[in-house]
Scaffold this motif. Structure first.
Motif, short mmCIF file in Angstrom:
data_model
loop_
_atom_site.label_atom_id
_atom_site.label_comp_id
_atom_site.label_asym_id
_atom_site.label_seq_id
_atom_site.Cartn_x
_atom_site.Cartn_y
_atom_site.Cartn_z
N SER A 107 3.70 61.58 66.62
CA SER A 107 3.71 60.31 65.64
C SER A 107 2.25 59.61 66.27
CB SER A 107 4.82 59.47 65.89
OG SER A 107 4.75 58.80 67.13
N GLY A 108 1.79 58.79 65.41
CA GLY A 108 0.64 58.04 65.71
C GLY A 108 0.75 57.38 67.00
N GLU A 109 1.84 56.69 67.27
CA GLU A 109 2.25 55.93 68.59
C GLU A 109 2.37 56.99 69.76
OE1 GLU A 109 4.82 52.31 69.25
OE2 GLU A 109 5.77 53.97 70.13
N LEU A 132 -1.83 47.85 71.76
CA LEU A 132 -2.98 48.35 70.83
C LEU A 132 -2.62 48.61 69.65
CD1 LEU A 132 -4.77 50.81 73.67
CD2 LEU A 132 -5.73 48.69 72.34
N VAL A 133 -1.17 49.33 69.55
CA VAL A 133 -0.74 49.70 68.22
C VAL A 133 -0.72 48.48 67.32
CG1 VAL A 133 1.24 50.40 66.92
CG2 VAL A 133 0.13 51.67 68.73
N VAL A 141 3.27 52.07 60.81
CA VAL A 141 3.14 53.65 60.75
C VAL A 141 3.18 53.99 61.79
CG1 VAL A 141 1.83 53.40 58.40
CG2 VAL A 141 0.57 53.09 60.57
N ALA A 142 3.42 53.42 63.22
CA ALA A 142 3.52 53.96 64.20
C ALA A 142 4.27 55.11 64.58
CB ALA A 142 3.99 52.82 65.28
N GLY A 143 5.46 55.38 63.67
CA GLY A 143 6.29 56.49 63.95
C GLY A 143 5.81 57.64 62.82
N ALA A 144 4.76 57.35 61.99
CA ALA A 144 4.40 58.43 61.24
C ALA A 144 3.69 59.47 61.75
CB ALA A 144 3.80 57.92 59.65
N GLN A 154 -5.64 57.01 61.02
CA GLN A 154 -5.72 58.17 61.95
C GLN A 154 -6.94 57.64 63.09
OE1 GLN A 154 -5.38 62.28 60.99
NE2 GLN A 154 -5.01 61.63 58.88
N GLN A 155 -7.85 56.98 62.46
CA GLN A 155 -9.15 56.75 63.38
C GLN A 155 -8.57 55.60 64.36
OE1 GLN A 155 -11.07 58.12 65.03
NE2 GLN A 155 -13.07 58.32 63.83
N ARG A 156 -7.93 54.69 63.57
CA ARG A 156 -7.58 53.31 64.70
C ARG A 156 -6.76 54.16 65.61
NH1 ARG A 156 -5.29 49.19 60.75
NH2 ARG A 156 -5.29 50.69 59.19
#
Lengths: 244, 772
Positions: A107-109, A132-133, A141-144, A154-156
């Motif tokens: 995931s993102g996180e 940061l998240v 969208v941390a869990g996506a 995505q870049q962030r």
């Protein structure tokens, strides 16, 4: 405070890098010099194949120079062993890539926490990663998974990953090259904050003059060397002077 | 574009292969491994499955061999000539216990076959046949091999002044070879001996007698009729015993044990495994190239063109790789296989194997091409944009997503490896399946080797519950029972007999007074245990051969010519003699032939020292013998088989290694971007190793239990059933084999991880980021 009085994070002298051999040999860097101070953003412009990304790779210890010296955060890189370079990448440098390079199964996180969790980074990395998240507005969208995220998101996440181990130097290789204008602006603003608020040195490689406009200094890569770009006053001096 | 001339197409395909040399090499290695497995299996399986018929054909083996007490040739010839359906007959004199020697070698168990004019029934494999001289000898190949005899050497033969010159080496599959057979055979010319020495037997018949005949029929299907007639006209000829060509085969199979059949069955398993592996490998290769397929479609290649192009490139890799693999498999298996065949007096397939190996080559190339063309055809049927996206894992987000959401967050590099490999479910399944099959086959081979050792060493494997036998002529059961350490003793009668209705079918009648299961207890498959001397339990092998069931009558003809009948009350799963045994009580046997002598079966007390009891028996003059397994006298033969099985297990171990290396390599190649990103984030080589170890662990964790279950519940029963459905073969892998294979799999996974990690960690990070 003027950037001229700040600590120098990057000091590269006479960098030489050649690709290929014999008649096919091409000297991409030919005596490039660069200094970057803490809190400073330096943008490097240049044509395709001029050696911008190569410079970034050398500064980030992803590659070794054929000649010259590199010092980052007080560490000499040109003769360091592989283990020392690995440790350097883990602790002192963060990368932001054009194509994000997020791990698709995480995931993102989880991608943000990757350096800390995988590599046994500092104990505070997890807390910092979550901060940061939040700071980058990615909680929802941390869990996506990456493939469900927009390019800007995505870049962030990639920027958050680059910062999670609290590096002195952030290297961004065409960070807006794969984004629309709006998302690109958000990312550039973030990089600006990273330098101005956190005091990190940022080297930004880009084709985009608008992107380069956020930089304190803009350098032109040509003939294997770095030169101050003419007619482009260092924005950071203005910003810095204003801040001071 | 797919319609370019062949030469240009070939040049282009070769150029493309050169560009992705590493992947081509990996695919080729897989094909080499599978082809080696197939080549070894075919070499062993074909050699053994056809060995008897091939050798019998070459040796002109007769349809019937009859043995009897020495008789005048004219008398025998007169009777035989009257038989119907007769094509040819040859008479022989067999002299046993002839002392022979060569160099420092000597044995007193030589078997001289004095042959006459006519068909020989053996094949000369070296040198020439006998001429009517008294100083020539043809030796069996087992003797030549064991004693290193060559044509031109001299063989000292008791009774022949100056010995005889070896002029030829012969093979005849009517018996196993020396030293598997107790006595080495050699052939002498009757005419030569007569000219030189006169009557070789000294029996005083006026002419040399004969005691065996070889009989060829015009129509082998009418053999029973000929045998019945032969029995009818044999009055006056004593101790007449027939053995038919099929009976010979049964006897040879008994000597070779069940192992020949097991190896043939293994060949089928290996073949299936090889095909599965080839298909999985080819499919994985196409999966890797999905983006290329998308590009090809985007620039105008037809769907058929894409499939043909992939098939053609696959053939270019498969053809040399399969040729090499088959050659390697043949080289690995040919030696042990030839030794094995030699031990049972059978000839290797020689050039006859070539067409089969050629067919295997064609089959492998066809499988690889089909397995490559099919997924390429399917991929080319999708929209080019979709295919292009499909080349990247992130483009197939649903699959990765489902897996990722189900699994807990990774705790370290190892966990990341688990999730990365789990995202590719099809490949994970294929790799795990190949590894499971290979693991199961390795387990099976080791279980087979262990079973062979038990068959040789442990009489309990055959249901025998006595440890020693003793000569009953010089001591009584009561005396033996009185010895310290002896628990119980029983006379054991064992008689070789034939079926009264089918004289070519041999069996062994075993009789114990009272309950035979105290001494020999093969598992009861059907019916009940016997209760009287009129009843018999027969082996399932015998029941199958004679078409008998519970309630039927078993009519046996004893060597004395007397017939005895028993009512079949039970079928037992006996392993010995291919299950061609009948258990009964001795009263009826002794009534038919009072001369039958028993031996004493001696059961020891728990913890008794066998050596002490042996010494006690020897002191009583009872000539003790340790109860052996199925093939106690065939230790070297069994060692050979065990070597062969372990060689096959080794090949399968290499297959496991390949499957893992290939899977991890594919993962590392596909995920080079991820690996490079990790390294850019500060991951060192150890982290890369951990990521790959996690990936390997998933495959192993899936494959190991599946492999065990496959062996335990599918392969072992199937192979045991194929090999010997008349008996219960304990082919399930034991704790030792499981531990060994488990350790092997872990080592193989470690080796594969180290190999791939070494390569992945050496790749420049920048290249990984750019190309990943």
């Amino acid at each position: 405070m003027s950037i001229l009085s700040r600590v120098t994070v990057v000091s590269a002298r006479g960098l030489v890098k050649t690709f290929g051999r014999g008649r096919a040999a091409r000297r991409v860097l030919d005596g490039a010099d660069l200094d970057v101070a803490a809190g400073e953003i330096v943008a490097v412009l240049g044509r395709s194949g001029s050696g911008k990304s190569t410079l970034l790779h050398l500064l980030g210890a992803l590659d070794r120079p054929d000649g010259g010296t590199i010092s980052v955060a007080g560490r000499r890189l040109e003769r360091a062993g592989e283990r020392a370079l690995t440790d350097f990448r883990r602790r002192h440098v963060g990368f932001v890539f054009q194509f994000f390079h997020l791990v698709p199964e995480l995931s993102g996180e989880e991608n943000v926490l990757l350096p800390g969790r995988l590599l046994g980074g500092e104990a505070g990395a997890a807390r910092r990663g979550r901060e940061l998240v939040e700071r980058l507005g990615l909680e929802e969208v941390a869990g996506a998974l990456p493939h469900t995220l927009s390019g800007g998101e995505q870049q962030r996440f990639a920027i958050a990953r680059a910062l999670v181990n609290d590096p002195e130097l952030v290297l961004a290789d065409e960070p807006t090259g794969n984004l629309d204008a709006e998302s690109g602006a958000v990312v550039l603003q973030l990089l600006r904050e990273i330098a101005a608020r956190d005091g990190r040195a940022v080297v930004l490689v880009t084709h985009d003059r608008d992107a380069a406009a956020i930089a304190d200094r803009v350098l032109w890569m040509g003939g294997g060397r770095l030169d101050p770009e003419r007619g482009s006053p260092p924005r950071a001096l203005r910003v810095g002077a204003g801040a001071a | 574009m797919s319609n370019r001339p062949g030469a240009a197409y070939l040049t282009g395909a070769l150029a493309r292969l050169r560009v992705r040399r590493g992947r081509g090499l990996l695919a080729a290695l897989g094909i080499v491994a599978a082809a080696a497995m197939l080549g070894a299996a075919v070499t062993v399986g074909y050699g053994l499955a056809t060995g008897f018929e091939r050798t019998a054909e070459r040796a002109d083996l007769p349809d019937v061999i009859a043995r009897f007490d020495e008789e005048r040739p004219a008398r025998v010839d007169e009777r035989v000539r009257a038989l119907p359906n007769l094509e040819a007959v040859s008479l022989r004199l067999e002299i046993r216990d002839v002392p022979i020697g060569a160099g420092s070698r000597y044995t007193g168990d030589g078997v001289a076959q004095v042959v006459r004019e006519g068909r020989r029934g053996y094949a000369i494999v070296e040198g020439r046949d006998l001429r009517p001289r008294g100083d020539e000898v043809v030796v069996e190949s087992g003797l030549a091999r064991e004693w290193s005899l060559e044509v031109g050497d001299r063989l000292e033969v008791g009774g022949l002044d100056g010995g005889a010159r070896v002029v030829g080496v012969a093979v005849s599959p009517d018996n196993v070879a020396y030293p598997l057979a107790a006595g080495p055979r050699f052939y002498l010319s009757n005419e030569g001996l007569l000219a030189r020495y006169g009557d070789p037997s000294g029996a005083g018949f006026g002419e040399p007698p004969v005691n065996s005949l070889l009989l060829w029929t015009r129509d082998p299907d009418r053999l029973e009729e000929t045998l019945t007639q032969a029995r009818a006209v044999s009055y006056g000829i004593t101790d007449l015993r027939f053995i038919t060509r099929s009976g010979v085969q049964v006897l040879i199979d008994q000597a070779a044990g069940i192992v020949v059949a097991l190896l043939v069955a293994f060949s089928l398993v290996a073949l299936t495994s090889a095909v599965l592996m080839l298909a999985a490998s080819a499919r994985a290769d196409v999966e890797r190239r999905l983006s290329t397929i998308g590009v090809m479609r985007a620039v105008g290649f037809s769907r058929r063109g894409v499939a043909v192009r992939h098939a053609g490139e696959a053939a270019l890799v498969a053809l040399p790789a399969a040729t090499l693999g088959l050659a390697i498999g043949w080289l690995i298996a040919a030696g042990p296989s030839a030794d094995l065949l030699g031990a049972i007096n059978q000839l290797g397939p020689g050039l006859a194997l070539l067409p089969l190996l050629g067919a295997c080559l064609a089959g492998i190339v066809a499988v690889v091409c089909a397995a490559t063309a099919w997924p390429a055809w399917r991929a080319a049927g999708r929209a080019p944009a979709e295919t292009l996206r499909g080349a990247e894992l992130r483009g197939r987000g649903s699959g990765a997503g489902r897996f990722s959401l189900r699994l807990p967050a990774p705790r370290g590099a190892f966990g990341l490896g688990v999730r990365i490999v789990a995202a590719r479910r099809v490949r994970l399944t294929a790799t795990a399946a190949v590894l499971a099959v290979a693991t199961a086959v390795v387990l099976l081979m080791l279980a087979l080797a262990a079973l062979l050792e038990r068959l040789a060493e442990d009489p309990g494997t055959l249901g025998k519950r006595y440890e020693l036998t003793a000569d009953a002529s010089s001591t009584s059961a009561r005396e033996v029972r009185a010895l310290p350490g002896v628990e119980s003793v029983s006379p054991r009668y064992a008689v070789e007999a034939t079926d009264s209705f089918r004289l070519g079918e041999n069996l062994q009648v075993i009789a114990f007074p009272g309950d035979h299961t105290r001494f020999e207890a093969p598992p009861l498959a059907e019916g009940r245990r016997l209760r009287s001397s009129a009843e018999a339990e027969i082996g399932v092998g015998l029941a199958q051969a004679l078409g008998l069931g519970v309630g039927a009558t078993l009519a046996t003809q004893l060597p004395s010519g007397e017939e005895t009948r028993f009512r079949v009350v039970g079928l037992v799963r006996a392993l010995e003699k291919d299950g061609r045994v009948a258990y009964t009580r001795p009263r009826r046997l002794l009534a038919a032939d009072p001369s039958i002598e028993p031996e004493l079966a001696v059961r020891l007390e728990a913890g008794a020292d066998r050596a002490v009891v042996e010494r006690g028996l020897a002191a009583a003059g009872a000539l003790p013998q340790v109860t052996g397994g199925a093939s106690t006298s065939n230790r070297s033969f069994l060692a050979l088989l065990a070597t062969l099985l372990r060689a096959v297990a080794l090949v399968n171990g290499l297959v496991c290694l390949y499957a893992l290396v290939q899977s991890l390599s594919l993962t590392a190649i596909e995920r080079r971007g991820t690996v490079a990103t990790l390294r850019a984030c500060g991951a060192g080589r150890a982290h890369v190793v951990l990521v790959l170890a996690g990936a390997a662990a998933v495959v192993v964790a899936l494959a190991a239990p599946f492999g065990w279950a496959l062996e335990r519940f599918a392969l072992a029963p199937a192979v045991a059933g194929l090999a010997a459905d008349y008996a219960e073969l304990p082919l399930g892998a034991g704790g030792g084999e499981l531990a060994l294979v488990g350790l092997g799999v872990v080592l193989v996974a470690g080796a594969a991880t180290a190999l791939v990690a070494r390569r992945a960690a050496r790749e420049p990070i920048v290249r990984g980021l750019r190309e990943g």
